[in-house]
Structure formats: structure tokens, C-alpha cells
Design an enzyme around this catalytic site. Structure first.
Site, PDB file in Angstrom:
ATOM      1  N   GLY A   8      43.370  25.629  41.343  1.00  0.00           N
ATOM      2  CA  GLY A   8      42.721  26.936  41.276  1.00  0.00           C
ATOM      3  C   GLY A   8      43.318  27.820  40.205  1.00  0.00           C
TER       4      GLY A   8
ATOM      5  CG  PHE B 251      48.404  38.299  40.210  1.00  0.00           C
ATOM      6  CD1 PHE B 251      48.075  39.244  39.258  1.00  0.00           C
ATOM      7  CD2 PHE B 251      48.554  38.712  41.516  1.00  0.00           C
ATOM      8  CE1 PHE B 251      47.903  40.572  39.590  1.00  0.00           C
ATOM      9  CE2 PHE B 251      48.387  40.045  41.864  1.00  0.00           C
ATOM     10  CZ  PHE B 251      48.065  40.971  40.903  1.00  0.00           C
TER      11      PHE B 251
ATOM     12  CB  VAL C 262      46.761  27.895  42.933  1.00  0.00           C
ATOM     13  CG1 VAL C 262      47.314  27.351  44.251  1.00  0.00           C
ATOM     14  CG2 VAL C 262      46.678  29.414  42.974  1.00  0.00           C
TER      15      VAL C 262
ATOM     16  CE  LYS D  97      49.332  34.783  43.482  1.00  0.00           C
ATOM     17  NZ  LYS D  97      49.066  35.890  44.437  1.00  0.00           N
TER      18      LYS D  97
ATOM     19  CG  ASP E  50      41.277  41.452  46.187  1.00  0.00           C
ATOM     20  OD1 ASP E  50      40.094  41.798  45.983  1.00  0.00           O
ATOM     21  OD2 ASP E  50      41.862  40.623  45.477  1.00  0.00           O
TER      22      ASP E  50
END
Length: 394
Positions: free
Chosen positions: A84, A88, A91, A105, A202
Site C-alpha cells: 500500500g 505519509f 506500507v 508503515k 480521518d
């Protein structure tokens, strides 16, 4: 002439020697700076952790991984292991020596997330325990590397299913309702039952991860806020995802638990319809998904909102109740929206008489948005993260 040659050669040699010495001095300074940064980063991390523990009256017991362990687990962050891409950073899937699968991450150096946001996510998730919240296994901070290590979710995120023409068929109504209820229960925990009391800020389809049983887990607490006695706050920097933001947050920076309720309402309508609120298209009008759902509700045919692949698995009464709850959550005024505990009660009790929803916020798509490049990014299955600073709703 010979003297001139000697002088020139001596000058050149002197310059070369000075250059070499200067180069090594520069490299030595850089090495010392890197070492100092690594030391300071770890020191800052410990200090932030200690401050958080003191202010929140708890112990932060979270394993610290070293980079060599993470590099080995992810095969040096190989492309094959990438699962992914968030706002930021990327992943990666990995496997620890014990055999446990993990998701790493990795914070991009040019991302908008600094140590503050990184620590925010570490501290919050480390202190939260709920079956519908993603579990943080540890973190790594060495030099400029900052990484979060999560439990691995084999089915990735919700948007990979509900917005995919093929995979949406793997989510019949029973599973979709289970996902809606799981998200709702997790928000009740965040808003009132956890010891920290948190506003996520979020909540969106790509931040809902699915485990092997398709049970939902809320993830990504980078911009979440802890709230105490004050039930509403205001920020000058609005961060989040257009299409899920409540009107009061997007337009004036005011956020509260009712901001999460609005986002949840959008999610409910997306899960039922299989359509995105942001970018929704209908040939007969310019409304977004919220506006389309409101239009169908007023025309007394809300079932037309339902994803076509669900026609054989739905109970009309159940799905209409969920649509009504979704519309109650996206009402324009925060005080009109229910609390998440009320939402769980309304979804769980088939005989309860529900309030009639009022007009929702942001029924129309708007082009009056400003993208903040420090926050925008891409998720594994969607690319819809923008920071909204100006919006006009009705």
C-alpha cells in the site's frame, strides 16, 4: 621559468591537499551529525513517551524494533512486499523470525508527518485495546527512519472491496452490516469507553482494514486528537479527506465526536451503495452520494440506493433502517447528529422508532477546495486524500 613551474605545481598540490582534507572533514561532520540525529531522535522519542505517560497516567509498553529486524522481515523493503501507499509513506508486508506476519508503515522523509504526528499515532494506538481497532505491535526509530509495525490484515482495506466491481460480490449484506456494526462499536469505544477518549478525524473506507474473517479494524491515528472536558475544539489546519469531512470541520476547523459521526454516516452510505461519496456521478443530477441518498429518501424510495449485487441478500427493512441511520449521521448541524452509542442502539434494535433525518451537509460536489500537498497522498486502492480549507455546502 622553472621557479614558476614549481610554484604552480606547489599551488595545485596545496589546493588538492586542502580539498582532500576538507572533504574528509566534511564527511566526518556528516557522520557525527547522523549519529547525533539518531541519538536525538531516540531521545526525543523517549521524552515524548515519558511526557505522554505522565500526562495520561499510564505506561507505554511498546516493543522497539531495530532497523535490521525490519529490513530482514520485509526483504529490505522489496517492491514485491509493498502492499500500500498512504499519505505519509508506503506500507510493506513482512514476517518476523517467529513467523508472525506484520505490516510496516514506513514514514517517507518528504511526508508531512513529523515526529509529533508519529508519536501521536504510537501513543494513541499503544493504549487502545478493542477488537475493531488495528493492533500496533511496535515501532522503530533510528536516524531518519521512523516505522510503525502493525498486525497484518490479509484482506487489506474496505475500499478494495466495496468500490471494486468484482470483489464487492464477496461482501453480501450480512458481512456489510457486520462491518458497519464493528466500526460503530469501535467509535463508541474511542469516544466514551476508552481511557483516553479520542476523535479519529480521518475515518474513511481506506482506513478500515479487514482481517481474515472480514471483521473491520479502524487504522491510522496520525491526526487523531484526545479530548477531555472540552467536547469541541478548533484547529487552524484542517487535515483529512474530502468527502468524509463534516461541514463545521471543513469550513471553520471545528471538530468534535460529531465530526466522526458525520464520517461514519458517509461510510454507511458508501457500504450500502458500493459508491464513493467523493466523485459520485448520476446522469440525472449533480448531487453527490449524500445528496442522492437524501433525494431518494424524500421520494420514498431509499432502497434504490442499494448496491445491485446485494439484491438477493438484503432485508429491505434492515437496509432502509441503515440508510436512515446514515442520513441521521450526516445531518448539517452537529447537534442534530446522534452519538455513536445511540447509533449502535438504533442499528441493534429493530423495533425502535427512529427520528426523521433533517437535510444533510454537503449535498453537492464542490470545486472550491485547496489541496495541502503536505497531507495529500494515495491509499492502496484509492487516491482521494486532500486537505480541504474552503468548501461551500448547502
Amino acid at each position: 621559468m622553472a621557479l614558476i613551474i614549481v610554484v604552480v605545481i606547489s599551488t595545485i598540490l596545496g589546493m588538492l591537499l586542502s580539498g582532500v582534507v576538507g572533504y574528509y572533514i566534511c564527511q566526518l561532520k556528516k557522520a557525527r551529525k547522523r549519529a547525533q540525529q539518531e541519538s536525538n531522535s531516540y531521545k526525543d522519542f523517549k521524552e515524548e513517551s515519558q511526557q505522554s505517560q505522565q500526562s495520561q497516567h499510564g505506561d507505554l509498553e511498546l516493543p522497539l524494533f531495530d532497523t535490521s529486524t525490519i529490513f530482514a522481515a520485509t526483504n529490505k523493503f522489496s517492491y514485491e512486499n509493498k502492499i500500500g501507499q498512504g499519505g505519509f509513506g508506503p506500507v510493506y508486508k513482512g514476517q518476523l523470525p517467529s513467523g508472525q506476519e506484520i505490516a510496516v508503515k514506513r514514514l517517507s522523509q518528504d511526508s508531512g508527518q513529523g515526529l509529533k504526528e508519529f508519536m501521536n499515532e504510537v501513543v494513541l494506538i499503544a493504549k487502545l485495546q478493542h477488537r475493531n481497532l488495528v493492533r500496533l505491535l511496535g515501532c522503530c526509530i533510528q536516524g531518519e527512519e521512523r516505522m510503525l509495525v502493525y498486525e497484518y490484515m490479509p484482506n487489506k482495506s474496505l475500499d478494495c472491496f466495496i468500490f471494486d466491481q468484482t470483489r464487492r460480490k464477496e461482501l453480501p449484506w450480512e458481512k456489510r452490516f457486520n462491518i458497519i456494526m464493528g466500526i460503530a462499536r469501535a467509535l463508541v469505544y474511542l469516544h466514551q469507553d476508552s481511557r483516553l477518549r479520542i476523535i479519529h478525524r480521518d475515518l474513511k473506507a481506506s482506513n478500515i482494514l479487514l482481517d481474515s474473517e472480514m471483521d473491520p479494524k479502524i487504522s491510522d491515528f496520525g491526526i487523531a486528537r484526545i479530548f477531555g472536558e472540552h467536547t469541541e475544539e478548533k484547529t487552524k489546519r484542517v487535515m483529512g479527506t474530502y468527502g468524509y469531512m463534516s461541514p463545521e470541520y471543513a469550513m471553520s476547523g471545528h471538530f468534535s465526536v460529531k465530526s466522526d459521526v458525520f464520517s461514519f454516516g458517509v461510510l454507511v452510505l458508501e457500504i450500502i451503495s458500493g459508491q464513493k461519496n467523493w466523485g459520485f456521478y448520476h446522469p440525472d443530477h449533480d448531487l453527490n452520494l449524500i445528496g442522492h441518498a437524501w433525494k431518494l429518501w424524500n421520494e420514498e424510495k431509499p432502497w434504490e440506493l442499494v448496491d445491485k449485487v446485494l439484491e438477493e441478500s438484503i432485508s429491505i427493512n434492515d437496509v432502509v433502517r441503515c440508510i436512515q441511520v446514515g442520513l441521521l449521521c450526516v445531518q448539517q448541524r452537529p447537534e442534530d447528529r446522534p452519538t455513536m452509542s445511540s447509533v449502535v442502539s438504533m442499528l441493534s434494535t429493530e423495533t425502535a422508532v427512529l427520528p426523521y433525518p433533517k437535510e444533510p451537509g454537503f449535498c453537492m460536489e464542490s470545486s472550491f477546495i485547496k489541496i495541502d500537498s503536505s497531507w495529500s497522498g494515495q491509499d492502496p486502492c484509492t487516491a482521494n486524500d486532500v486537505t480541504v480549507t474552503t468548501l461551500y455546502g448547502r
